[in-house]
Design a protein around this motif. Sequence first.
Motif, mmCIF file in Angstrom:
data_model
loop_
_atom_site.group_PDB
_atom_site.id
_atom_site.type_symbol
_atom_site.label_atom_id
_atom_site.label_comp_id
_atom_site.label_asym_id
_atom_site.label_seq_id
_atom_site.Cartn_x
_atom_site.Cartn_y
_atom_site.Cartn_z
ATOM 1 N N PRO A 189 24.439 -2.326 -7.484
ATOM 2 C CA PRO A 189 24.759 -3.365 -6.493
ATOM 3 C C PRO A 189 23.623 -4.379 -6.326
ATOM 4 O O PRO A 189 22.436 -4.023 -6.396
ATOM 5 C CB PRO A 189 24.967 -2.578 -5.201
ATOM 6 N N THR A 190 23.987 -5.607 -6.095
ATOM 7 C CA THR A 190 23.021 -6.686 -5.863
ATOM 8 C C THR A 190 23.352 -7.365 -4.532
ATOM 9 O O THR A 190 24.334 -7.021 -3.876
ATOM 10 C CB THR A 190 23.071 -7.723 -6.993
ATOM 11 N N GLY A 191 22.527 -8.311 -4.140
ATOM 12 C CA GLY A 191 22.805 -9.065 -2.930
ATOM 13 C C GLY A 191 21.804 -8.787 -1.827
ATOM 14 O O GLY A 191 20.696 -8.309 -2.077
ATOM 15 N N VAL A 192 22.201 -9.073 -0.603
ATOM 16 C CA VAL A 192 21.329 -8.934 0.555
ATOM 17 C C VAL A 192 21.610 -7.618 1.271
ATOM 18 O O VAL A 192 22.769 -7.258 1.486
ATOM 19 C CB VAL A 192 21.522 -10.103 1.539
ATOM 20 N N TYR A 193 20.533 -6.912 1.634
ATOM 21 C CA TYR A 193 20.645 -5.643 2.355
ATOM 22 C C TYR A 193 19.661 -5.626 3.515
ATOM 23 O O TYR A 193 18.632 -6.296 3.496
ATOM 24 C CB TYR A 193 20.358 -4.459 1.424
ATOM 25 N N HIS A 194 20.006 -4.820 4.520
ATOM 26 C CA HIS A 194 19.110 -4.595 5.651
ATOM 27 C C HIS A 194 18.603 -3.163 5.634
ATOM 28 O O HIS A 194 19.359 -2.227 5.348
ATOM 29 C CB HIS A 194 19.843 -4.831 6.974
ATOM 30 N N PHE A 195 17.307 -3.005 5.955
ATOM 31 C CA PHE A 195 16.768 -1.662 6.173
ATOM 32 C C PHE A 195 15.779 -1.688 7.329
ATOM 33 O O PHE A 195 14.784 -2.428 7.297
ATOM 34 C CB PHE A 195 16.049 -1.102 4.938
ATOM 35 N N ASP B 186 8.773 4.079 4.801
ATOM 36 C CA ASP B 186 10.215 4.182 4.601
ATOM 37 C C ASP B 186 10.751 2.960 3.863
ATOM 38 O O ASP B 186 11.672 3.068 3.045
ATOM 39 C CB ASP B 186 10.924 4.343 5.943
ATOM 40 N N ILE B 187 10.183 1.795 4.150
ATOM 41 C CA ILE B 187 10.574 0.588 3.409
ATOM 42 C C ILE B 187 10.228 0.753 1.930
ATOM 43 O O ILE B 187 11.032 0.438 1.049
ATOM 44 C CB ILE B 187 9.876 -0.654 3.984
ATOM 45 N N ALA B 188 9.029 1.263 1.655
ATOM 46 C CA ALA B 188 8.599 1.457 0.267
ATOM 47 C C ALA B 188 9.509 2.435 -0.462
ATOM 48 O O ALA B 188 9.893 2.212 -1.620
ATOM 49 C CB ALA B 188 7.153 1.944 0.236
ATOM 50 N N ASP B 189 9.867 3.528 0.204
ATOM 51 C CA ASP B 189 10.770 4.498 -0.412
ATOM 52 C C ASP B 189 12.121 3.868 -0.714
ATOM 53 O O ASP B 189 12.733 4.130 -1.760
ATOM 54 C CB ASP B 189 10.957 5.711 0.508
ATOM 55 N N THR B 190 12.586 3.019 0.190
ATOM 56 C CA THR B 190 13.860 2.337 -0.023
ATOM 57 C C THR B 190 13.773 1.350 -1.178
ATOM 58 O O THR B 190 14.682 1.263 -2.014
ATOM 59 C CB THR B 190 14.287 1.611 1.264
ATOM 60 N N LEU B 191 12.682 0.612 -1.247
ATOM 61 C CA LEU B 191 12.475 -0.297 -2.370
ATOM 62 C C LEU B 191 12.446 0.454 -3.696
ATOM 63 O O LEU B 191 12.991 -0.019 -4.707
ATOM 64 C CB LEU B 191 11.169 -1.075 -2.175
ATOM 65 N N ALA B 192 11.802 1.616 -3.702
ATOM 66 C CA ALA B 192 11.752 2.423 -4.922
ATOM 67 C C ALA B 192 13.149 2.883 -5.329
ATOM 68 O O ALA B 192 13.520 2.834 -6.509
ATOM 69 C CB ALA B 192 10.837 3.627 -4.714
ATOM 70 N N ARG C 243 0.829 -1.214 0.000
ATOM 71 C CA ARG C 243 0.000 0.000 0.000
ATOM 72 C C ARG C 243 0.857 1.256 0.000
ATOM 73 O O ARG C 243 0.495 2.269 -0.614
ATOM 74 C CB ARG C 243 -0.939 -0.023 1.201
ATOM 75 N N GLU C 244 1.985 1.195 0.703
ATOM 76 C CA GLU C 244 2.873 2.359 0.697
ATOM 77 C C GLU C 244 3.609 2.498 -0.634
ATOM 78 O O GLU C 244 3.898 3.616 -1.073
ATOM 79 C CB GLU C 244 3.865 2.270 1.855
ATOM 80 N N LEU C 245 3.900 1.396 -1.296
ATOM 81 C CA LEU C 245 4.497 1.491 -2.634
ATOM 82 C C LEU C 245 3.550 2.213 -3.591
ATOM 83 O O LEU C 245 3.983 2.982 -4.450
ATOM 84 C CB LEU C 245 4.820 0.095 -3.169
ATOM 85 N N ALA C 246 2.243 1.983 -3.416
ATOM 86 C CA ALA C 246 1.259 2.664 -4.261
ATOM 87 C C ALA C 246 1.209 4.150 -3.972
ATOM 88 O O ALA C 246 0.843 4.958 -4.844
ATOM 89 C CB ALA C 246 -0.124 2.041 -4.043
ATOM 90 N N ARG C 247 1.578 4.552 -2.742
ATOM 91 C CA ARG C 247 1.546 5.966 -2.355
ATOM 92 C C ARG C 247 2.882 6.677 -2.576
ATOM 93 O O ARG C 247 2.982 7.889 -2.410
ATOM 94 C CB ARG C 247 1.164 6.103 -0.876
ATOM 95 N N THR C 248 3.909 5.918 -2.953
ATOM 96 C CA THR C 248 5.238 6.494 -3.154
ATOM 97 C C THR C 248 5.246 7.437 -4.353
ATOM 98 O O THR C 248 4.535 7.225 -5.333
ATOM 99 C CB THR C 248 6.268 5.371 -3.363
#
Length: 300
Positions: free
Chosen positions: A212-218, A193-199, A19-24
């Motif tokens: 960059p690829t791989g595993v990240y923490h947020f 904030d997760i959605a903004d980071t994904l964007a 839902r937050e990705l839709a609002r980004t």
Amino acid sequence: MAEDIVDILVTGGAGQVGRELARTSWPGGVCLYMPTRSELDLGDADAVRALFAATPFKAVINSGAYTAVDKAESEVADAFAANAMGPAILAEVTKAAGIPLVQVSTDYVFDGLGEAHYAESDPVGPLGVYGASKLAGEVAVRTGNPRSVVLRTAWVLSPHRANFLKTMLRLAADRPLVRVVDDQTGSPTSARDIADTLATITLKMIADPEAPTGVYHFVNAGSTTWAGLAREIFTLSAVLGGPSAEVEGITTAQYPTPALRPANSRLSTFKITRDYGVTPRPWQDAVAEIVAELHQEPTP
């Protein structure tokens, strides 16, 4: 000249992060395709392949998951179907299409026995079915499509759906005292904030094949316990004239659940700041924003 259309497939659109990705605030030309589960079954490989054959997606964000942590202990097949097989199919089709895949994962891949903030390179050891199924999804994504990012997060909060923050406000409306676990530590994190980071990650991966690829923490910055989070929620709510209650801290042993929870869910965000320029804001600011939004427009 018309803008080029950038089609991005987002799964889990009905969830907190979806839902937050839709609002980004996406750049012009970006078009999110957010099918419901009835419209797209990620477990149906033929249906997923047909969708990709019909639409030239530039990237996929998989924010959908089986998230019923306790029910997963008795619904093992359902958890692995959604959290492992779904990502495996997405990895296969995105690799074939030559596009990036961004997968949302969880702190539950760790056992929580460490005392420091977990880095992406730390050994994993899920305590239950949910964590194991999400870890299997991570492996499927990373091996199935090397041009991928796995973003682990924790303690997700938003004005949407069911989550700890909304549960606390609901309980405070009915009782003066709430008993909350006080020996599990983590970072309350805004779905926005997760959605903004994904964007940020997705757009960079679309624009730069060498991103960059791989595993990240947020997660949001700082940490607290569940009881500490509850106290902050009630303090903020009281200032706005909303429900509030006294918090009694209890131990995990006093609140047994079918699935074990990590005692330490703190995640290091150094790597994502270094590689993607994402600097998390304090969790208190994120929580205050959500409480204020719920106070202004109560969400069922």
